[in-house]
Design a protein around this motif. Sequence first.
Motif, PDB file in Angstrom:
ATOM      1  N   ARG A 105     -41.772  20.195 -40.628  1.00  0.00           N
ATOM      2  CA  ARG A 105     -41.424  18.987 -41.375  1.00  0.00           C
ATOM      3  C   ARG A 105     -40.481  18.101 -40.557  1.00  0.00           C
ATOM      4  O   ARG A 105     -40.727  16.906 -40.392  1.00  0.00           O
ATOM      5  N   SER A 106     -39.417  18.715 -40.022  1.00  0.00           N
ATOM      6  CA  SER A 106     -38.452  17.875 -39.306  1.00  0.00           C
ATOM      7  C   SER A 106     -39.093  17.278 -38.049  1.00  0.00           C
ATOM      8  O   SER A 106     -38.840  16.121 -37.706  1.00  0.00           O
ATOM      9  N   GLU A 107     -39.982  18.039 -37.391  1.00  0.00           N
ATOM     10  CA  GLU A 107     -40.615  17.497 -36.185  1.00  0.00           C
ATOM     11  C   GLU A 107     -41.543  16.334 -36.530  1.00  0.00           C
ATOM     12  O   GLU A 107     -41.518  15.294 -35.873  1.00  0.00           O
ATOM     13  N   VAL A 108     -42.349  16.519 -37.554  1.00  0.00           N
ATOM     14  CA  VAL A 108     -43.284  15.451 -37.952  1.00  0.00           C
ATOM     15  C   VAL A 108     -42.507  14.217 -38.408  1.00  0.00           C
ATOM     16  O   VAL A 108     -42.802  13.086 -37.994  1.00  0.00           O
ATOM     17  N   TYR A 109     -41.482  14.427 -39.227  1.00  0.00           N
ATOM     18  CA  TYR A 109     -40.708  13.304 -39.751  1.00  0.00           C
ATOM     19  C   TYR A 109     -40.049  12.539 -38.599  1.00  0.00           C
ATOM     20  O   TYR A 109     -40.012  11.315 -38.572  1.00  0.00           O
ATOM     21  N   ALA A 110     -39.538  13.322 -37.647  1.00  0.00           N
ATOM     22  CA  ALA A 110     -38.852  12.674 -36.522  1.00  0.00           C
ATOM     23  C   ALA A 110     -39.859  11.868 -35.693  1.00  0.00           C
ATOM     24  O   ALA A 110     -39.604  10.714 -35.328  1.00  0.00           O
TER      25      ALA A 110
END
Length: 745
Positions: A518-523
């Motif tokens: 999630r954090s990678e995609v959001y970033a």
Amino acid sequence: MRTIRLQLRFLVPLIAILVGAAYLALPLMDKLTLRWFARDLQLRGSLVANALSDSVADALPETRGRRLQTLFDRAVQDERLVAIGWCSPQDVIVRRTTLFPASLDCRSASATAAGKEPTLRIAGGPVLVTVHPIAGEAGPAGSLVIMHDLSFIERRSQDTRQYLIVLIAGLGAAIALVTVIVAQLSWRGWVSGARALLRGEGLVRPLVPPSPELEPLAAELRERLRDLDDEYRRTQGPNAEWNPQRLQSLLRTQLRGDEVIVVSNREPYLHERDADGGIVVRRPASGLVTAVEPVMRACSGTWIAHGSGTADREAVDAQDRVALPPGDADYMLRRIWITPEQEQGYYYGFANEGLWPLCHVAHVRPVFRESDWERYREVNRLFADAVVAEARSDDPVVLVQDYHFALLPAMVRERLPRATIITFWHIPWPNPESFGICPWRTEILEGMLGSTILGFHTRYHCKNFIEGVDRYLEARIEHEHSSISFRGEQTLVESYPISIEWPGAETQQAWADPATCRSEVYARLGIPADHRLAVGVDRFDYTKGILERINAVERMLEKHPEWVERFTFVQVAAPSRSALDEYRVFQERIQAATQRVNTRFARAGGDVVRLLAQHHEHEQVNQLYRAADVCLVTSLHDGMNLVCKEFVAARDDERGVLILSRFAGAARELPEALIVNPYHVEETADALYQAITMSAAEQRERMASLRSTVREFNVYRWAGRMLTDAARWRLRQRVNERVQRGSAG
Ligand code: F6P
């Protein structure tokens, strides 16, 4: 127990009938024998009377009658004569022997003798009475009354009665015995027939009891039938899951390592030249490849496909073959080269401008051009030649994939009549009216009926196909067995819902946890951390309902403006068939709709709709699935759709909500998803709102159930069921051939 009851139902009435028959027959028998004997005795009486007549005439003048008496007494010494009396012309008894009843006068004796039953019971037992007039010189001299013994008839008729009873009882017993034996045998026959049907051998021509020459064959058949009981299931238990090992075991035991050849248009790996001039290997965005590749890894064999990668020719050997997957070499890919004209007519033209819209009924007009049809036939012939060239035996198992090869099954059948051809149609099959607009509808049906087994995702598509055959061809359809006989060949039409490979423990361990994803995609996409994320992953195709999805996002935000600042929708759209106008126009429409929605809901946190119109590798897509709160699959019509199953497989955290179109084949298997009609914007918008506001507990409950379905009904089961049917078919074929050879020799 059941047979005994059936037999009793027959035997009880049989015994009752026999007893009744005996009851009626015995008195009749008595009467008949009495009548026969009476006739004999009457004849005998006449003989006796004749014999005595002269002596009687001589004795009459003797007035004391002694001579007459002596004559009569001597005559009754015969054991069959009981008594004799002599009646004068005036009907008076003048002489009689000892046993002649004193009470019997001449008139009564004559009346008895003339009666229907000329018998009397006297002191000596039952007698038959006969009266014989005797003539003298001067006219009637009187008459002889002779009483014949009847007791011997009674004795004989008793004997006859006994014989008759024994005969009827014997007959009854024999009939009962034959009945029991026949009933037992035919019951067993029915039972084994039913069992054979359950084993899928219902179409086997019944074998006559094996003659000695066929004994070895019968033994082999028994052994093969035991093999059919899936070795893997036997060793791993009845609930063994489908996996590569089970598929391999099935190939070993049921197909005895027979050769498997796959034919598809799309190849499992493309070799492409990258910007730096190097060669990269890429997996295409294709549900077909997602499903068939793991099966091929398990089966080995040869995969024949169109070499469409920019560096494909550089990667093959002199026979146009390359071992795959890269690094493992589990199977061989044989690449087929087609000219740009052939690709235009066969792939873009007939397959994707004709058959694709024809079968999807997604309100895009199919285009049928004569020249496309010519190319389609040409390329089908090219691939059929390759199948024949690659086959190492005369009876390979050929797995034909999809609508690009409707004509190939019959072409291969012509050259390899003993091949087992399994054709799987990955897209829907329309109803006969819709299909009927195709100018080459009969050729297509005839081509497909070259298959041994024809598979669709759902029963509904099978039904449409069978109805189409019924409408446009002269074929015999057996609805009960879902089979079609055409020109002496039989095709089984069956549903095999396709699926994905369920990720193994090793694969899952290699995944980053959902929070990291999630954090990678959001970033990467610049999505604010507090946003709910919905995703769509498709080829850029008008059947996928991408426009309807964007409209639903717009409507949801319209209805629930509080979500405008807290919601983002990411659409991955892998470029597909972009050479076609219909696709280009569609892509432009999607871009315009995206722009419209993003302008309307312009905000600080970036665009509401992120359209990623480029190819994504499987790992990137998987990361997106694991990062998302919602996955939208809103196809307007889809054979199965594997994106929804991939999303479910990716969610080992049992979170995330699936919104699924009722027009995708998968909707029948995954009812725990939020099922929508994508044409109904309001309904889809409401489902989207329900999804982003769904509690974690409800998500978990739905996802757990979805996961257990996809895990069990995985792609190995899809292939396993088809190959099991193929194995049964091959066994039947071999047995029939050998039986025919055996009985001919
Ligand atoms: O849906 C039918 C199908 O063959 C799929 O199996 C696959 O996802 C897709 O079409 C691939 O299309 P193409 O090979 O034209 O890119």
